[in-house]
Design a protein around this motif. Structure first.
Motif, short mmCIF file in Angstrom:
data_model
loop_
_atom_site.label_atom_id
_atom_site.label_comp_id
_atom_site.label_asym_id
_atom_site.label_seq_id
_atom_site.Cartn_x
_atom_site.Cartn_y
_atom_site.Cartn_z
N SER A 120 -2.89 35.25 -29.51
CA SER A 120 -1.52 35.10 -29.07
C SER A 120 -1.27 33.63 -28.73
CB SER A 120 -1.26 35.97 -27.83
OG SER A 120 0.08 35.81 -27.40
N ARG A 122 2.06 32.51 -28.12
CA ARG A 122 3.48 32.53 -27.77
C ARG A 122 3.84 31.27 -26.98
NH1 ARG A 122 5.84 37.63 -28.38
NH2 ARG A 122 7.45 37.17 -26.83
N ASP A 141 0.33 36.01 -32.87
CA ASP A 141 1.68 36.09 -32.33
C ASP A 141 2.12 34.66 -32.05
OD1 ASP A 141 4.03 36.45 -30.93
OD2 ASP A 141 3.20 37.86 -29.47
N GLU A 143 5.44 33.73 -31.50
CA GLU A 143 6.82 33.74 -31.01
C GLU A 143 7.13 32.48 -30.21
OE1 GLU A 143 10.66 34.70 -30.50
OE2 GLU A 143 9.24 35.64 -31.86
N GLN A 144 8.13 31.74 -30.66
CA GLN A 144 8.62 30.51 -30.05
C GLN A 144 7.57 29.40 -29.95
OE1 GLN A 144 11.23 30.89 -26.64
NE2 GLN A 144 11.69 33.01 -27.19
N THR A 161 3.13 36.82 -36.83
CA THR A 161 4.47 37.31 -36.50
C THR A 161 5.20 36.33 -35.58
OG1 THR A 161 3.60 38.56 -34.61
CG2 THR A 161 3.79 39.73 -36.70
N PHE A 162 6.51 36.24 -35.82
CA PHE A 162 7.41 35.52 -34.93
C PHE A 162 8.84 35.86 -35.33
CE2 PHE A 162 6.50 32.60 -38.44
CZ PHE A 162 7.77 32.23 -38.86
N GLU A 163 9.72 35.89 -34.35
CA GLU A 163 11.15 36.00 -34.62
C GLU A 163 11.76 34.60 -34.64
OE1 GLU A 163 13.11 38.69 -35.33
OE2 GLU A 163 11.24 39.85 -35.39
N ARG A 164 11.24 33.75 -33.77
CA ARG A 164 11.72 32.38 -33.69
C ARG A 164 10.54 31.43 -33.63
NH1 ARG A 164 15.58 31.29 -28.88
NH2 ARG A 164 14.07 29.68 -28.47
N GLN A 183 9.58 35.75 -42.79
CA GLN A 183 9.52 34.53 -41.99
C GLN A 183 10.38 33.43 -42.60
OE1 GLN A 183 5.34 33.99 -42.40
NE2 GLN A 183 4.84 34.98 -40.45
#
Length: 196
Positions: A120, A122, A141, A143-144, A161-164, A183
């Motif tokens: 992770s 993040r 992970d 994310e951001q 994985t990430f949304e942003r 992505q």
């Protein structure tokens, strides 16, 4: 195997395993080679220390400073690297495996053939990082996570994985970045591209 001892970091013997030990870090940068550390603790900052061919297992390094360190052929396994500061460090063939590295700071680092697996990261800071011979984030992970100011050629995030993700909206910096189709849509939105 050496267990439950309190030692100076300069007293570590190559090809030895240390478990549940406490290490005092000297004020002068130390060099550590060919050791395995399991569930060990440190007193003092690890800034400027040099580590070669080491395995670091289940260490709690949260919020510790390890700035300007050198790590060659090292592996962090199941370590807590929450907020650990590796600012300006040099890593070669170094891996993070199953670690918690949220808020980790690798800004200004030089990474050669490094990577992370099932880790992770993040909101990790990888700003102004120089990547040589690739960086693979496998099932991480992100994310951001922030890659501002970093040229991402050879960086492979396709299985993570990430949304942003924070990257420069600059084609030159993104050239050579490996993403999956999902992505890519979020990164293309930085350029005003809408995907239906």
């Amino acid at each position: 195997m050496i267990q439950h001892q309190t030692l100076d970091l300069t007293d570590l013997d190559p090809y030895e395993t240390y478990e549940d030990c406490q290490f005092t870090v000297p004020s002068v940068p130390a060099k550590v080679t060919d050791v395995t550390l399991k569930r060990c603790r440190f007193t003092g900052a690890l800034d400027g220390t040099e580590w070669l061919d080491c395995t670091l297992q289940d260490l709690d390094l949260a919020n510790r400073s390890w700035a300007n360190g050198v790590l060659y052929r090292c592996t962090f396994q199941a370590c807590n690297l929450l907020g650990t500061n590796f600012l300006g460090s040099t890593w070669k063939h170094t891996q993070l495996v199953g670690c918690r590295g949220d808020y980790l700071n690798l800004s200004g680092a030089r990474l050669t053939a490094c990577g992370a697996q099932e880790t992770s990261l993040r909101e990790a800071a990888l700003r102004d990082v120089t990547v040589t011979q690739g960086f693979v984030a496998d099932r991480c992970d992100l994310e951001q996570a922030s890659f501002w100011g970093s040229d991402l050629a050879g960086v492979d995030l396709a299985t993570s994985t990430f949304e942003r993700l924070e990257v420069d909206a600059d084609a030159a910096r993104l050239k050579g970045l490996v993403l999956n189709a999902y992505q890519a849509a979020s990164v293309l939105s930085l350029f005003g591209v809408k995907i239906k």
